[in-house]
Motif scaffolding. Structure first.
Motif, PDB file in Angstrom:
ATOM      1  N   TYR A  11       0.848  -1.077   0.035  1.00 39.90           N
ATOM      2  CA  TYR A  11       0.057   0.058   0.001  1.00 39.90           C
ATOM      3  C   TYR A  11       0.989   1.372  -0.025  1.00 39.90           C
ATOM      4  CZ  TYR A  11      -4.055  -3.032   1.326  1.00 39.90           C
ATOM      5  OH  TYR A  11      -5.012  -4.109   1.161  1.00 39.90           O
ATOM      6  N   PHE A  12       2.098   1.282   0.725  1.00 40.05           N
ATOM      7  CA  PHE A  12       2.894   2.282   0.773  1.00 40.05           C
ATOM      8  C   PHE A  12       3.481   2.679  -0.516  1.00 40.05           C
ATOM      9  CE2 PHE A  12       7.237   4.232   1.624  1.00 40.05           C
ATOM     10  CZ  PHE A  12       6.797   5.355   2.160  1.00 40.05           C
ATOM     11  N   ILE A  16       2.897   5.936  -2.912  1.00 40.70           N
ATOM     12  CA  ILE A  16       4.090   6.725  -3.433  1.00 40.70           C
ATOM     13  C   ILE A  16       4.013   6.873  -4.932  1.00 40.70           C
ATOM     14  CG2 ILE A  16       6.570   6.771  -3.928  1.00 40.70           C
ATOM     15  CD1 ILE A  16       5.629   7.615  -0.972  1.00 40.70           C
ATOM     16  N   ILE A  17       3.824   5.757  -5.711  1.00 42.72           N
ATOM     17  CA  ILE A  17       3.865   5.935  -7.338  1.00 42.72           C
ATOM     18  C   ILE A  17       2.578   6.652  -7.615  1.00 42.72           C
ATOM     19  CG2 ILE A  17       3.217   4.300  -9.152  1.00 42.72           C
ATOM     20  CD1 ILE A  17       4.804   2.171  -7.796  1.00 42.72           C
ATOM     21  N   LEU A  18       1.550   6.592  -6.961  1.00 43.58           N
ATOM     22  CA  LEU A  18       0.374   7.331  -7.446  1.00 43.58           C
ATOM     23  C   LEU A  18       0.605   8.899  -7.190  1.00 43.58           C
ATOM     24  CD1 LEU A  18      -2.648   5.155  -6.438  1.00 43.58           C
ATOM     25  CD2 LEU A  18      -1.726   5.428  -8.698  1.00 43.58           C
ATOM     26  N   VAL A  20       3.665  10.337  -7.248  1.00 47.40           N
ATOM     27  CA  VAL A  20       4.500  10.821  -8.398  1.00 47.40           C
ATOM     28  C   VAL A  20       3.738  11.020  -9.769  1.00 47.40           C
ATOM     29  CG1 VAL A  20       6.542  10.360  -9.719  1.00 47.40           C
ATOM     30  CG2 VAL A  20       6.597   9.869  -7.324  1.00 47.40           C
ATOM     31  N   ILE A  21       2.994  10.018  -9.953  1.00 46.88           N
ATOM     32  CA  ILE A  21       2.132  10.231 -11.296  1.00 46.88           C
ATOM     33  C   ILE A  21       1.156  11.348 -11.272  1.00 46.88           C
ATOM     34  CG2 ILE A  21       0.319   9.122 -12.545  1.00 46.88           C
ATOM     35  CD1 ILE A  21       1.764   6.535 -11.851  1.00 46.88           C
ATOM     36  N   GLY A  22       0.698  11.689 -10.074  1.00 46.82           N
ATOM     37  CA  GLY A  22      -0.130  13.028  -9.997  1.00 46.82           C
ATOM     38  C   GLY A  22       0.687  14.194  -9.770  1.00 46.82           C
ATOM     39  N   TYR A  23       1.798  14.281  -9.308  1.00 40.13           N
ATOM     40  CA  TYR A  23       2.546  15.580  -9.189  1.00 40.13           C
ATOM     41  C   TYR A  23       2.751  15.680 -10.433  1.00 40.13           C
ATOM     42  CZ  TYR A  23       6.459  18.744  -8.096  1.00 40.13           C
ATOM     43  OH  TYR A  23       7.124  19.711  -8.146  1.00 40.13           O
ATOM     44  N   ARG A  24       3.456  14.733 -11.579  1.00 40.97           N
ATOM     45  CA  ARG A  24       3.637  15.005 -12.708  1.00 40.97           C
ATOM     46  C   ARG A  24       2.594  15.481 -13.547  1.00 40.97           C
ATOM     47  NH1 ARG A  24       7.978  10.026 -14.445  1.00 40.97           N
ATOM     48  NH2 ARG A  24       9.359  10.479 -12.946  1.00 40.97           N
TER      49      ARG A  24
END
Length: 107
Positions: A11-12, A16-18, A20-24
Motif C-alpha cells: 500500500y505504501f 508513492i507511485i500514485l 509521483v504520477i499525480g505530481y507530474r
C-alpha cells in the motif's frame, strides 16, 4: 514476512507511485508557450490573481498583432478586464508577459 506487513509495504509503494504520477500531471503544460491558448490562460490567471476572482473566463480568442496580444477576461457579475500581453521568450510557462491591464469597476 507476515501478510500484514507485506500488505502495508505494498500500500505504501502504491501510494508513492500514485503521488509521483499525480505530481507530474499537475506540472504539465496545458498550452505551448506563445500560442493564443497560452495567452488566454495567462490573462485568466492574471485577472484571477489581481482581482481575487474565481472563476475567470476568457470567452473569445485573444487578438494577436505581431508580438502583442489583447484578451478580455470576464469575472463576477459581468465585470471585465482587458489584458495586454507581449510575447516573451524568457517566460517558459506561457511565452507571454502581461504589459498592462484595465478593468471596469462595475463589479
Amino acid at each position: 514476512m507476515n501478510v500484514v506487513r507485506r500488505n502495508q509495504l505494498l500500500y505504501f509503494a502504491v501510494a508513492i507511485i500514485l503521488g509521483v504520477i499525480g505530481y507530474r500531471g499537475l506540472n504539465k503544460q496545458v498550452a505551448p508557450p506563445g500560442t493564443p491558448l497560452a495567452a488566454r490562460f495567462l490573462a485568466a490567471k492574471y485577472v484571477g490573481m489581481t482581482q481575487s476572482a474565481d472563476p475567470v473566463r476568457v470567452n473569445d480568442a485573444p487578438i494577436i498583432e505581431g508580438n502583442r496580444a489583447t484578451a478580455k477576461a470576464v469575472f463576477g457579475k459581468g465585470a471585465e478586464c482587458t489584458v495586454r500581453m507581449v510575447r516573451a521568450e524568457s517566460e517558459k510557462e506561457y511565452g507571454w508577459m502581461v504589459e498592462a491591464s484595465a478593468c471596469d469597476s462595475t463589479r
